[in-house]
Design a protein around this motif. Structure first.
Motif, short mmCIF file in Angstrom:
data_model
loop_
_atom_site.label_atom_id
_atom_site.label_comp_id
_atom_site.label_asym_id
_atom_site.label_seq_id
_atom_site.Cartn_x
_atom_site.Cartn_y
_atom_site.Cartn_z
N PHE A 24 -38.96 -47.32 -62.73
CA PHE A 24 -38.51 -45.96 -63.03
C PHE A 24 -38.72 -45.55 -64.49
O PHE A 24 -38.12 -44.61 -64.96
CB PHE A 24 -37.06 -45.78 -62.56
N TYR A 25 -39.54 -46.33 -65.19
CA TYR A 25 -40.05 -45.88 -66.48
C TYR A 25 -41.46 -46.42 -66.64
O TYR A 25 -41.78 -47.47 -66.08
CB TYR A 25 -39.14 -46.30 -67.65
N GLY A 26 -42.28 -45.69 -67.40
CA GLY A 26 -43.65 -46.16 -67.62
C GLY A 26 -44.65 -45.02 -67.58
O GLY A 26 -44.27 -43.83 -67.58
N ILE A 27 -45.92 -45.39 -67.54
CA ILE A 27 -47.00 -44.39 -67.53
C ILE A 27 -46.97 -43.62 -66.21
O ILE A 27 -46.99 -44.21 -65.13
CB ILE A 27 -48.37 -45.06 -67.71
N ALA A 28 -46.89 -42.30 -66.35
CA ALA A 28 -46.83 -41.44 -65.17
C ALA A 28 -47.98 -40.44 -65.21
O ALA A 28 -48.30 -39.91 -66.28
CB ALA A 28 -45.50 -40.69 -65.13
N LYS A 29 -48.58 -40.23 -64.06
CA LYS A 29 -49.65 -39.22 -63.96
C LYS A 29 -49.16 -38.09 -63.07
O LYS A 29 -48.74 -38.33 -61.93
CB LYS A 29 -50.91 -39.85 -63.38
N VAL A 30 -49.21 -36.88 -63.61
CA VAL A 30 -48.84 -35.71 -62.82
C VAL A 30 -50.12 -35.09 -62.27
O VAL A 30 -51.06 -34.82 -63.01
CB VAL A 30 -48.10 -34.67 -63.70
N PHE A 31 -50.12 -34.91 -60.95
CA PHE A 31 -51.26 -34.26 -60.29
C PHE A 31 -50.77 -33.01 -59.58
O PHE A 31 -49.80 -33.09 -58.80
CB PHE A 31 -51.90 -35.20 -59.26
N GLU A 32 -51.44 -31.90 -59.85
CA GLU A 32 -51.12 -30.67 -59.10
C GLU A 32 -51.94 -30.68 -57.82
O GLU A 32 -53.15 -30.79 -57.86
CB GLU A 32 -51.49 -29.44 -59.93
N VAL A 33 -51.25 -30.61 -56.69
CA VAL A 33 -51.97 -30.58 -55.42
C VAL A 33 -51.70 -29.24 -54.74
O VAL A 33 -50.60 -28.73 -54.78
CB VAL A 33 -51.58 -31.77 -54.50
N ARG A 34 -52.75 -28.69 -54.15
CA ARG A 34 -52.64 -27.34 -53.59
C ARG A 34 -52.32 -27.35 -52.10
O ARG A 34 -52.36 -26.31 -51.46
CB ARG A 34 -53.96 -26.58 -53.81
N SER A 35 -51.98 -28.52 -51.57
CA SER A 35 -51.68 -28.63 -50.15
C SER A 35 -50.64 -27.60 -49.72
O SER A 35 -49.66 -27.37 -50.41
CB SER A 35 -51.13 -30.03 -49.85
N GLU A 36 -50.86 -27.00 -48.58
CA GLU A 36 -49.93 -26.00 -48.07
C GLU A 36 -48.82 -26.62 -47.22
O GLU A 36 -47.69 -26.15 -47.21
CB GLU A 36 -50.69 -24.95 -47.24
N GLU A 37 -49.15 -27.70 -46.48
CA GLU A 37 -48.15 -28.30 -45.59
C GLU A 37 -47.81 -29.72 -46.00
O GLU A 37 -46.67 -30.05 -46.26
CB GLU A 37 -48.70 -28.35 -44.16
N LYS A 38 -48.83 -30.58 -46.00
CA LYS A 38 -48.62 -31.99 -46.31
C LYS A 38 -49.67 -32.44 -47.32
O LYS A 38 -50.77 -31.91 -47.35
CB LYS A 38 -48.77 -32.84 -45.04
N ILE A 39 -49.32 -33.45 -48.10
CA ILE A 39 -50.30 -34.06 -49.00
C ILE A 39 -51.05 -35.11 -48.20
O ILE A 39 -50.49 -36.14 -47.81
CB ILE A 39 -49.62 -34.68 -50.23
N LEU A 40 -52.31 -34.80 -47.89
CA LEU A 40 -53.11 -35.66 -47.03
C LEU A 40 -53.95 -36.62 -47.87
O LEU A 40 -54.10 -36.44 -49.08
CB LEU A 40 -54.03 -34.81 -46.14
N LEU A 41 -54.52 -37.60 -47.19
CA LEU A 41 -55.38 -38.57 -47.87
C LEU A 41 -56.51 -37.88 -48.63
O LEU A 41 -56.80 -38.20 -49.78
CB LEU A 41 -55.95 -39.56 -46.84
N LYS A 42 -57.12 -36.88 -48.01
CA LYS A 42 -58.25 -36.19 -48.66
C LYS A 42 -57.82 -35.47 -49.94
O LYS A 42 -58.65 -35.22 -50.81
CB LYS A 42 -58.93 -35.22 -47.68
N ASP A 43 -56.55 -35.13 -50.03
CA ASP A 43 -56.06 -34.44 -51.24
C ASP A 43 -55.92 -35.39 -52.43
O ASP A 43 -55.84 -34.95 -53.58
CB ASP A 43 -54.68 -33.80 -50.98
N ILE A 44 -55.80 -36.69 -52.17
CA ILE A 44 -55.48 -37.62 -53.27
C ILE A 44 -56.49 -38.76 -53.45
O ILE A 44 -56.44 -39.46 -54.45
CB ILE A 44 -54.06 -38.22 -53.09
N GLU A 45 -57.41 -38.94 -52.49
CA GLU A 45 -58.27 -40.14 -52.58
C GLU A 45 -59.25 -40.11 -53.74
O GLU A 45 -59.74 -41.15 -54.16
CB GLU A 45 -59.00 -40.40 -51.25
N ASP A 46 -59.51 -38.92 -54.29
CA ASP A 46 -60.42 -38.86 -55.44
C ASP A 46 -59.69 -38.83 -56.78
O ASP A 46 -60.31 -38.73 -57.84
CB ASP A 46 -61.33 -37.61 -55.33
N LEU A 47 -58.37 -38.88 -56.75
CA LEU A 47 -57.60 -38.85 -57.99
C LEU A 47 -57.65 -40.22 -58.68
O LEU A 47 -57.83 -41.25 -58.03
CB LEU A 47 -56.13 -38.49 -57.70
N ASN A 48 -57.47 -40.19 -60.00
CA ASN A 48 -57.49 -41.44 -60.78
C ASN A 48 -56.12 -42.14 -60.67
O ASN A 48 -55.26 -41.98 -61.53
CB ASN A 48 -57.84 -41.13 -62.24
#
Ligand SMILES: [Zn+2]
Length: 214
Positions: free
Chosen positions: A77-101
């Motif tokens: 609950f502490y450490g390096i955190a990456k914030v990603f804005e996702v535009r998903s309308e219903e659910k965050i799907l695999l395709k929404d996040i698989e290219d993120l670092n």
């Protein structure tokens, strides 16, 4: 060298009129002694669910044999955190996040359209949650924790329960109710520490994001 900027407070204000998960206990603050009524000090008692506002879930929340607050690995609950804005309308799907670092030991925070809902008193059933395939992907990446800007990491219903179990069975930290409305995508240092309540399956946290300049 890493320089620390002023932190962004990503915690919700806890009060009677805030948004609660529909079946959860509400927040009540009661003054048990008051200087204005002749007491030596002001002192209050609060009653609330452990999943009030910005909070973490421990494995015991969904797993009978899971760890409670005094036993969890606090370093999730502490450490390096990456914030990603996702535009998903219903659910965050695999395709929404698989290219993120996303790397091992990251704390991954998703900012969604929920940020608009979180300040309102009414509960929005149609909030964006992490899908089961998304949760399984994050488990495979061996992240430390995952957070979101609504009161549950998963969608409402059975899939949400499976998402919790998938993450919590690997002891991945879950941070819910993050106010990311003033936060943009990027790399931060997160501190979101739960209270040390014996037997607790969750705890409100004060969550701070320190922007990182590299
Ligand atoms: Zn929770």
């Amino acid at each position: 060298m890493i320089l620390w900027d002023k932190p962004i407070d990503v915690s919700l204000l806890i009060h009677e009129e805030m948004v609660f998960w529909p079946s959860d206990p509400k927040f009540i603050l009661e003054r048990v002694s008051e200087i204005s009524k002749g007491s030596n000090a002001n002192l209050s008692r609060v009653s609330m669910g452990l999943h009030t506002g910005t909070h973490i879930d421990t494995p015991y929340h969904f797993l009978e044999e899971g760890k409670t607050l005094e036993k969890i690995d606090i370093s999730r609950f502490y450490g390096i955190a990456k914030v990603f804005e996702v535009r998903s309308e219903e659910k965050i799907l695999l395709k929404d996040i698989e290219d993120l670092n996303i790397e091992r030991d990251d704390i991954i925070l998703f900012k969604t359209k929920n940020s608009l809902f979180l300040q309102e008193k009414i509960f929005h059933e149609n909030y964006v949650g992490l899908s089961l395939e998304g949760a399984e992907y994050l488990v495979s990446k061996e992240i430390k924790a995952v957070g979101i800007d609504y009161l549950s990491i998963g969608p409402k219903g059975e899939e949400g329960r499976k998402v919790h179990k998938t993450l919590l069975s690997k002891e991945i930290g879950i941070i819910e109710g993050l106010d990311l409305s003033n936060v943009s995508s990027g790399k931060y240092f997160l501190i979101a520490l739960p209270l040390k309540i014996k037997g607790g399956e969750g705890s409100p946290v004060r969550a701070l994001l320190f922007p990182i300049k590299e």
